[in-house]
Design a protein around this motif. Sequence first.
Motif, PDB file in Angstrom:
ATOM      1  N   ALA A 267       0.842  -1.195   0.000  1.00 15.10           N
ATOM      2  CA  ALA A 267       0.000   0.000   0.000  1.00 15.10           C
ATOM      3  C   ALA A 267       0.881   1.251   0.000  1.00 15.10           C
ATOM      4  CB  ALA A 267      -0.896  -0.024   1.223  1.00 15.10           C
ATOM      5  N   ASP A 268       0.261   2.405   0.030  1.00 18.47           N
ATOM      6  CA  ASP A 268       0.980   3.673   0.140  1.00 18.47           C
ATOM      7  C   ASP A 268       1.822   3.642   1.415  1.00 18.47           C
ATOM      8  OD1 ASP A 268      -0.604   4.317  -2.006  1.00 18.47           O
ATOM      9  OD2 ASP A 268      -1.931   5.665  -0.894  1.00 18.47           O
ATOM     10  N   TYR A 269       3.063   4.065   1.350  1.00 17.14           N
ATOM     11  CA  TYR A 269       3.910   3.958   2.539  1.00 17.14           C
ATOM     12  C   TYR A 269       3.733   5.139   3.486  1.00 17.14           C
ATOM     13  CZ  TYR A 269       7.676   6.921   0.500  1.00 17.14           C
ATOM     14  OH  TYR A 269       8.430   7.925  -0.029  1.00 17.14           O
ATOM     15  N   LYS A 270       4.078   4.845   4.752  1.00 17.44           N
ATOM     16  CA  LYS A 270       3.863   5.837   5.800  1.00 17.44           C
ATOM     17  C   LYS A 270       5.156   6.598   6.083  1.00 17.44           C
ATOM     18  CE  LYS A 270       1.715   2.736   8.308  1.00 17.44           C
ATOM     19  NZ  LYS A 270       1.034   1.940   9.313  1.00 17.44           N
ATOM     20  N   VAL A 271       5.009   7.888   6.330  1.00 18.42           N
ATOM     21  CA  VAL A 271       6.135   8.725   6.723  1.00 18.42           C
ATOM     22  C   VAL A 271       5.806   9.345   8.071  1.00 18.42           C
ATOM     23  CG1 VAL A 271       7.051   9.202   4.431  1.00 18.42           C
ATOM     24  CG2 VAL A 271       5.194  10.608   5.304  1.00 18.42           C
ATOM     25  N   PRO A 272       6.840   9.719   8.850  1.00 14.27           N
ATOM     26  CA  PRO A 272       6.550  10.238  10.188  1.00 14.27           C
ATOM     27  C   PRO A 272       6.118  11.708  10.160  1.00 14.27           C
ATOM     28  CG  PRO A 272       8.842   9.507   9.960  1.00 14.27           C
ATOM     29  CD  PRO A 272       8.268   9.561   8.606  1.00 14.27           C
ATOM     30  N   THR A 273       5.218  12.067   9.279  1.00 14.96           N
ATOM     31  CA  THR A 273       4.744  13.439   9.205  1.00 14.96           C
ATOM     32  C   THR A 273       3.381  13.453   8.529  1.00 14.96           C
ATOM     33  OG1 THR A 273       5.232  15.651   8.375  1.00 14.96           O
ATOM     34  CG2 THR A 273       5.924  13.843   6.995  1.00 14.96           C
ATOM     35  N   SER A 274       2.586  14.487   8.795  1.00 13.75           N
ATOM     36  CA  SER A 274       1.278  14.571   8.147  1.00 13.75           C
ATOM     37  C   SER A 274       1.273  15.626   7.054  1.00 13.75           C
ATOM     38  CB  SER A 274       0.201  14.882   9.174  1.00 13.75           C
ATOM     39  OG  SER A 274       0.524  16.097   9.822  1.00 13.75           O
ATOM     40  N   ASN A 286      -2.852  11.965   4.010  1.00 15.35           N
ATOM     41  CA  ASN A 286      -3.943  11.262   4.665  1.00 15.35           C
ATOM     42  C   ASN A 286      -3.352  10.120   5.490  1.00 15.35           C
ATOM     43  OD1 ASN A 286      -6.652  10.490   5.186  1.00 15.35           O
ATOM     44  ND2 ASN A 286      -6.494   8.930   3.577  1.00 15.35           N
ATOM     45  N   ASN A 287      -3.534  10.152   6.824  1.00 16.47           N
ATOM     46  CA  ASN A 287      -2.966   9.137   7.718  1.00 16.47           C
ATOM     47  C   ASN A 287      -1.464   8.941   7.533  1.00 16.47           C
ATOM     48  OD1 ASN A 287      -5.504   8.574   8.792  1.00 16.47           O
ATOM     49  ND2 ASN A 287      -5.941   7.115   7.155  1.00 16.47           N
ATOM     50  N   ASN A 288      -0.753  10.033   7.271  1.00 13.74           N
ATOM     51  CA  ASN A 288       0.711   9.999   7.077  1.00 13.74           C
ATOM     52  C   ASN A 288       1.145   9.134   5.903  1.00 13.74           C
ATOM     53  OD1 ASN A 288       0.564  11.444   9.399  1.00 13.74           O
ATOM     54  ND2 ASN A 288       2.000  10.168  10.553  1.00 13.74           N
ATOM     55  N   ARG A 289       0.256   8.841   5.001  1.00 12.58           N
ATOM     56  CA  ARG A 289       0.646   7.984   3.881  1.00 12.58           C
ATOM     57  C   ARG A 289       0.974   8.808   2.648  1.00 12.58           C
ATOM     58  NH1 ARG A 289      -0.232   2.480   4.538  1.00 12.58           N
ATOM     59  NH2 ARG A 289      -1.428   2.026   6.412  1.00 12.58           N
ATOM     60  N   MET A 290       2.020   8.363   1.965  1.00 17.52           N
ATOM     61  CA  MET A 290       2.422   9.038   0.733  1.00 17.52           C
ATOM     62  C   MET A 290       1.429   8.621  -0.348  1.00 17.52           C
ATOM     63  SD  MET A 290       5.181  10.795   1.249  1.00 17.52           S
ATOM     64  CE  MET A 290       5.910  10.878  -0.367  1.00 17.52           C
ATOM     65  N   ARG A 291       0.645   9.595  -0.717  1.00 18.12           N
ATOM     66  CA  ARG A 291      -0.469   9.369  -1.632  1.00 18.12           C
ATOM     67  C   ARG A 291      -0.025   8.645  -2.911  1.00 18.12           C
ATOM     68  NH1 ARG A 291      -2.212  14.361  -0.797  1.00 18.12           N
ATOM     69  NH2 ARG A 291      -3.566  13.652   0.866  1.00 18.12           N
ATOM     70  N   ASN A 292      -0.665   7.528  -3.193  1.00 14.04           N
ATOM     71  CA  ASN A 292      -0.458   6.802  -4.461  1.00 14.04           C
ATOM     72  C   ASN A 292       0.939   6.210  -4.647  1.00 14.04           C
ATOM     73  OD1 ASN A 292      -1.760   5.926  -6.912  1.00 14.04           O
ATOM     74  ND2 ASN A 292      -0.432   7.343  -8.017  1.00 14.04           N
ATOM     75  N   THR A 293       1.568   5.733  -3.581  1.00  9.62           N
ATOM     76  CA  THR A 293       2.862   5.083  -3.777  1.00  9.62           C
ATOM     77  C   THR A 293       2.735   3.562  -3.643  1.00  9.62           C
ATOM     78  OG1 THR A 293       3.364   5.425  -1.446  1.00  9.62           O
ATOM     79  CG2 THR A 293       4.241   7.042  -2.989  1.00  9.62           C
ATOM     80  N   ALA A 294       1.513   3.069  -3.689  1.00  9.51           N
ATOM     81  CA  ALA A 294       1.283   1.618  -3.599  1.00  9.51           C
ATOM     82  C   ALA A 294       1.873   0.916  -4.823  1.00  9.51           C
ATOM     83  CB  ALA A 294      -0.211   1.341  -3.505  1.00  9.51           C
ATOM     84  N   GLY A 295       2.071  -0.386  -4.695  1.00  4.33           N
ATOM     85  CA  GLY A 295       2.628  -1.106  -5.833  1.00  4.33           C
ATOM     86  C   GLY A 295       2.417  -2.603  -5.758  1.00  4.33           C
TER      87      GLY A 295
END
Lengths: 791, 156
Positions: A267-274, A286-295
């Motif tokens: 899924a989209d990966y999480k970063v320690p920032t919003s 959204n929920n600290n996730r990098m939008r559309n980086t899923a694969g």
Amino acid sequence: MILLLTKVVFSQQYEIFGKIINTKGDPVSGAIINVTPENLHSISTQNGTFKISGLKRGHYKIVISYVGYKIEEQSISIPNTANLVVTLKPSVELLQEVIIEDHHASEKRREESHNIEIVNNQFIEQNLGGSLMQSLRRLPGVSSMDIGAGVSKPVLRGLSFNRVAVAENGIKHEAQQWGADHGLEINQQTISEAEIIKGAASLIYGSDAIGGVINLKSISVPMENTSGGNLLVSAQSVNDQIGSSLNIYGRKTKVYFTTNGSWSDYADYKVPTSVVNIYSYPVQLNNNRMRNTAGQEGSVNLTIGYKTDSLHSNIHLSGYFSKVGFFANAHGLEPINVDRQLHDADKRDIQLPFQEVKHLKANYHIARTGKNHLLRFDLGWQHNLREERGPYINHGYMPETLPDSLGVAETLERKFIKNTVSANLTDQFKIHNHTFQSGVQTSFQKNEIGGWNFIIPEFTQIQSGAFIYDKWKLNEKVLLHSGLRFDIGHINSKEYYDWYKSRILDQETNDTTYENLQRATNLNKTFSNLSYAVGINYNLKHFEGKAHLGKSYRMPTAKELAANGVNFHTFSYDIGNQNLHPEESYQLDVSGEFHYPLWAFQLSPFVNYFPNYIYLNPTPFFDFEHGAGNQIFEYHESEVIRFGGEIHGHYKIMESLKMGVIAEYVFSEQLSGEKKNYTLPFSPPPTLLFSLKYTPNITDKFMGTYFSIDYKLTGKQSRIVPPEFETEGYSLVNLSMGTKLKWNQQWVHFTFRVNNLFDKKYLNNTSYYRLINLPEPGINFSVSVKIPFTF
Amino acid sequence: MRISEILIFIVFLVVSLSGCKKNDDTDQTPPTIDISAIDAFPKHCDTLYRGETFTFIATFTDNEGLGSYSLDIHNNFDHHSHTTELQECELWPVQTPINPYFLIEGYEIPNAPQTITTHLEITIPIDIDQGDYHFMIRVVDVNGWQDMKGLSIKIL
């Protein structure tokens, strides 16, 4: 089997001699011999022999361990033991990890003057990251250029792109490595061994091996009369990744097969920032996730082979697929109309923009071992397809909507198709103390393009080379190396005209006309080069010294010669240079390693000079002719000096507790050209890694249990070139643990890792998303279970 | 234990010495775009008028010398966001472009001055679509360092 002999040295002291051989009777070198309770160690020599001295009369336990074999324990009593015969049984779960040529890491390191690192899939398992390079980057001098959490490019001592050659099963991996957002396109679950040569290695590997080689093996030959496999299941928390991989192998006496299928979805990966600031514009996540980086990533492999003592041949077929989203707020010339509702509705879906890659390979390999010769032939075909998909956006004079007459899908920004055929023939032969290796290599590739956006033209390329290399064993301690190679290459790139008309304003008459602008002209270039290398190995019982001086080269790429288009990720307009020469590099590598049972220390500095490094220089101008308005970057040549190295050491505090340290440093400076005194792009900062590894022997039910902690300090990088930013230093803590548990006659592997334990927000100077200030992934838990089986 | 202590010391020494060297002899400073002056124009959320000529006034500064600047005016009818300003401007509803205005021009800054204030006259055609536009300013210095500012404007 082990043969033991004892010898009286003087009245109270005894020595034991032994020899370790495998089931075929071949000597096994590099096996570790432990004698308890005396805590004496030895490692078997090239002939499989070992010696342990300083023993007194009494009873001892002798333990022999070696990768691929069961740990063997024997009780001996001095001086009674003599001619003891012990049979070493191959360990079932590692059966298929026995490597074709039966060369082993330590032996190879002693015999190669290159600075070389060799790891197997156990290392990958213990250091598992989101991609192969993320799993290998713990090695000294190795780092990765990441495009999000699951895609990365190899970086060796600061060099990347076309300056690192990647070979898989003896055939050079040909993809779109010139592209900044291109990953390695190799599934790490299929790799059984990775050999990393740091430094100039064009002699054997040809063009592109200027910064080093990543030599991967995904085929391992099973032992005779075995069949089995393993199932691996893994998961990661940072991007909710789940993956599985199934290996099956079998062998009668001569015919074998291995097959592998892998799949991974994240899924989209999480970063320690919003919030991330892209060119000072705050983007809410959204929920600290990098939008559309899923694969998604998948691969299938099949090898069918035939092996006797003198002949080994196989056919290897593989297919690789991946589809990975680009961070939606930062792709394209204009951070596009981001539909947050669409992207944030599902963390696993892959919306536009994304990249999709397919890589097919078919290889044929044959090796014949004669009395003094080892003849090898490899023939490979590869097909690489890469598509960048994004919504149609008219840049400059492109029409508002994409005309149907063009026959291009509205979402197909760019498409690259590469077909490569390569053939290698090498012969290794011995004359007295000389081992010669000579060979010819040739490859042909055809590149086609598609999509509504242009950056590089279509091109064909042919490259051929011939080399001879001599390893001269002067005596037991000294090996001398020398080699010579000649290469010739030809590139033919095609002209390209825009499919749309741009407005041309005549400055004198003030008349306006509309034209299809020419972006690339027909180009025919032939390059040739002579490369060479000399080296020395000096091996003592506890010391290995080596030096290697080599000249390497690299043919300019089609992008460097003929690019003319917008690079979406750097807001740059890249222009090729037809007058580039083949890039040359001179490198001196030195390495010294002390190793004792309790401690080891290695220092490996290098110095590297490029008379004409091909550098993409940011100019003080903008392009507006082609309607993009971006800053122009032009390829030019500059003299470059680089130096640095790695320090690697470990110390055994106790039998089961080892501490280690790895330090890496690279300095680069341009000595001439537009950016004189500047460094090179993506310069890695200095790093220092401390590790502690505890390997207890709990009970007989567990094997290979380990707990390790890594503390990695990364320095600040203030040596930058436009358009980079200074990157602050940071420190990270990673934890790793694993064990093997006996279940149903098999050792089931369990591993658990925590990367970025304190969820630190940091920027990585060598990351693809660094330019737009995106932080690296946050805390990541990963687990994997590997279940071997036989049938 | 002594060996490991020496080892760590060496590592620290090497890293701390090598990590410190700065690019003292190279330009590391990007140019700046300043539109804070009272007469600077346009500013974020300003309005331009069709058929009229306006003067683009902005101040560019660099420590070594300016190279060139570029202007890029294009429609924001789809509400894509790349303004570099924090304040949000009031936007019209999303509209379909029919004959949107766009301008992409580059302007060299001769003799590499350290600072200039532009007085560039631009005429907006009469027959273009009204609505929300982006006004992108980019400036680059002689070494290739860049600064960018994206403003939201309206053309009425």
